[in-house]
Design an enzyme around this catalytic site. Structure first.
Site, PDB file in Angstrom:
ATOM      1  N   ASN A  44     -83.073  42.964  64.180  1.00  0.00           N
ATOM      2  CA  ASN A  44     -83.549  41.778  63.478  1.00  0.00           C
ATOM      3  C   ASN A  44     -82.325  40.930  63.092  1.00  0.00           C
ATOM      4  O   ASN A  44     -81.512  41.356  62.279  1.00  0.00           O
ATOM      5  CB  ASN A  44     -84.324  42.233  62.232  1.00  0.00           C
ATOM      6  CG  ASN A  44     -84.840  41.096  61.372  1.00  0.00           C
ATOM      7  OD1 ASN A  44     -84.347  39.992  61.429  1.00  0.00           O
ATOM      8  ND2 ASN A  44     -85.838  41.390  60.559  1.00  0.00           N
ATOM      9  N   CYS A  78     -85.340  34.850  57.089  1.00  0.00           N
ATOM     10  CA  CYS A  78     -85.952  35.024  58.416  1.00  0.00           C
ATOM     11  C   CYS A  78     -86.696  33.779  58.899  1.00  0.00           C
ATOM     12  O   CYS A  78     -86.824  33.558  60.093  1.00  0.00           O
ATOM     13  CB  CYS A  78     -86.903  36.217  58.401  1.00  0.00           C
ATOM     14  SG  CYS A  78     -86.042  37.734  58.007  1.00  0.00           S
ATOM     15  N   HIS A  85     -90.515  35.573  65.069  1.00  0.00           N
ATOM     16  CA  HIS A  85     -89.289  36.113  64.491  1.00  0.00           C
ATOM     17  C   HIS A  85     -89.285  37.609  64.768  1.00  0.00           C
ATOM     18  O   HIS A  85     -90.292  38.294  64.582  1.00  0.00           O
ATOM     19  CB  HIS A  85     -89.263  35.832  62.985  1.00  0.00           C
ATOM     20  CG  HIS A  85     -88.342  36.746  62.236  1.00  0.00           C
ATOM     21  ND1 HIS A  85     -87.018  36.881  62.586  1.00  0.00           N
ATOM     22  CD2 HIS A  85     -88.553  37.588  61.193  1.00  0.00           C
ATOM     23  CE1 HIS A  85     -86.461  37.765  61.775  1.00  0.00           C
ATOM     24  NE2 HIS A  85     -87.359  38.216  60.926  1.00  0.00           N
TER      25      HIS A  85
END
Ligand code: UT7
Length: 348
Positions: free
Chosen positions: A305, A114, A275
Site C-alpha cells: 500500500n 490514501c 486505491h
C-alpha cells in the site's frame, strides 16, 4: 467551459525489493499471514539517504511531463499529495518546484493520506474547469519506510506499506465528454484516531485516552519524547478492522455516486482502479459491484500500500499494459485515514 484530461502519466518505484520473507529478518511474521490477509507478496523501499518523497515524486513527474508532450517550464501549478513529507514543513511541492527548476508557480500540498491523490486530482480539475490553469502537475508520493515500526510490535502496520510515486499532468481541453467527468470527495472525522500518527503534533494527546507525560516546563517540549519511541506511540497507529469495515462500505458507495451523477452504470466501467489498500478490500468491492476480474486493476501484490501514490502508480501500470484505451470509462476510488474517501470518473 474547459474540461481537464490526463495528458501524461508516470510512476517511479525504488529498486530495493523486500519480499514477505525478507521482513522475517526484522519481525515475527510469515509470507502466509501477509498474503492471506492482504494479498501482498513484496514491496519497494527507497534508499534510506538518497531517495526522498520529493525525489521519487520528481522521477514520476518527469515521465508524466514528457508523455504529456510538455516541459517543466509549462507547468502552471503543482499539487503534491503525501503523508510522509521530506520536512514537517514546508511541503514537498516547493522542493519539487526547486529541484525541477520550475517557474514561480503555486505549489499546494495535500494531506489526505490514501485519498490524497483523488483529492489532488479533484482540486486540479476545478482549477482547470474555471480556466485558471492549463497544465497542472499532480503528484502522489510516499516514503513510508523511514518511520514504520519494523519490530514484531508494529508488524500489523509495517508489512502493509511500501514506497513509490505516481504523477499526472492534468491539461485543459475543449473536447466535450473527454477527460474527468466528475469527482466526489467525502470525509468523516469521527474515526480520525483509528488510523493516525499522533506525534509530533500540537494536540499533546488531547483527543487520546493514553495521554503522554510531557516535561514540566512553561512552554515547548511537546514534540516527542524518548518514551514514545520506546513504547511505540511515535509510530503510526491503525485499528485495521475498523478501517476494513468502513472501506468496504465507502468504496462502493462513492463509486455508485460518481456513476449516478453521470447517468452511468457499473456495467459501463471499463477499468476500476481502486486505491491499493488491501487486496481483500479490492476483491470485496469488486464483488459488491459485480465487476469481472479484467475490469479491476490490482498491483498491491508487488508494491504494498503506497498511500497517496497507489492510485497513480496503478493507473499508470494499467495504461502501460494496454488495459486502458482511448474512450474507456475509468473509475478511480480511494479510502483512508481521516477517514476521507473519494472517486473520479474519467473518459480516457
Ligand atoms: O489504506 C487504508 C490503510 N489500511 C487498510 O486498508 C487496512 C485495513 N485492514 C486490514 O487490512 C486488516 O485489518 C489487517 C491486514 C491490517 C490486519 O488483519 P486482521 O485480520 O484485522 O488482523 P488483526 O490485526 O486482528 O491480527 C490478527 C492476529 C493477531 O494475533 P493474535 O492476537 O490473534 O494472536 C496479530 O498479532 O494476527 C497477528 N498479526 C500478525 N501475524 C503475523 C498482526 N500482524 C501480523 C503479521 N504477521 N504481520
Amino acid at each position: 467551459m474547459f474540461q481537464s484530461k490526463i495528458a501524461g502519466i508516470g510512476y517511479y518505484v525504488p529498486k530495493n525489493v523486500y519480499s514477505n520473507n525478507d521482513l522475517k529478518r526484522f519481525m515475527d511474521t510469515s509470507d502466509e499471514w501477509i498474503q492471506e490477509r492482504t494479498g501482498i507478496k513484496e514491496r519497494r523501499y527507497a534508499d534510506r539517504l538518497e531517495e526522498t518523497t520529493t525525489t521519487m515524486g520528481i522521477e514520476a513527474a518527469k515521465v508524466a511531463i514528457e508523455r504529456a508532450g510538455t516541459t517543466a517550464e509549462e507547468i502552471d501549478f503543482i499539487i503534491f499529495a503525501t503523508l510522509s513529507p521530506d520536512y514537517y514543513f514546508p511541503g514537498c511541492g516547493v522542493l519539487l518546484q526547486r529541484e525541477m527548476g520550475m517557474k514561480e508557480v503555486g505549489a499546494l500540498d495535500i494531506r489526505n493520506q490514501c485519498s490524497g491523490f483523488v483529492y489532488a486530482l479533484s482540486v486540479a480539475d476545478q482549477f482547470i474547469k474555471t480556466g485558471m490553469y492549463k497544465n497542472i502537475l499532480v503528484v502522489g508520493s510516499e516514503k513510508h519506510s523511514f518511520a514504520l515500526d519494523y519490530s514484531t510490535r508494529g508488524r500489523a502496520v509495517s508489512v502493509i506499506f511500501g514506497d513509490g510515486a505516481g504523477a499526472v499532468v492534468l491539461q485543459s481541453t475543449t473536447e466535450a465528454g473527454k477527460g474527468i467527468l466528475s469527482t466526489h470527495l467525502h470525509a468523516d472525522g469521527a474515526d480520525a484516531e483509528k488510523l493516525a500518527m499522533y506525534y509530533p503534533g500540537a494536540s499533546g494527546g488531547k483527543w487520546l485516552d493514553n495521554k503522554p507525560q510531557w516535561p514540566e516546563q512553561e512552554l515547548g517540549g511537546m514534540l516527542m519524547t524518548a518514551e514514545m519511541l520506546e513504547d511505540g506511540t511515535a509510530f503510526p497507529y491503525m485499528d485495521g478492522q475498523t478501517v476494513f469495515k468502513k472501506a468496504v462500505v465507502k468504496f462502493p458507495e462513492v463509486i455508485q455516486e460518481a456513476l449516478l451523477k453521470n447517468d452511468l452504470r457499473t456495467t459501463d466501467i471499463d477499468m476500476l482502479v481502486p486505491h491499493q489498500a488491501n487486496l481483500r478490500i479490492s476483491q470485496f468491492v469488486q464483488k459488491t459491484l459485480g465487476l469481472p476480474d479484467e475490469k479491476v486493476f490490482n498491483n498491491i501484490q508487488r508494491y504494498g500500500n503506497t498511500t497517496a501514490a497507489s492510485v497513480p502508480i496503478a493507473l499508470c501500470e494499467a495504461w502501460e499494459e494496454g488495459k486502458i484505451k482511448a474512450g474507456d470509462l475509468v473509475c478511480l476510488a480511494a479510502f483512508g485515514a481521516g477517514f476521507t474517501w473519494g472517486s473520479a470518473l474519467i473518459r480516457w
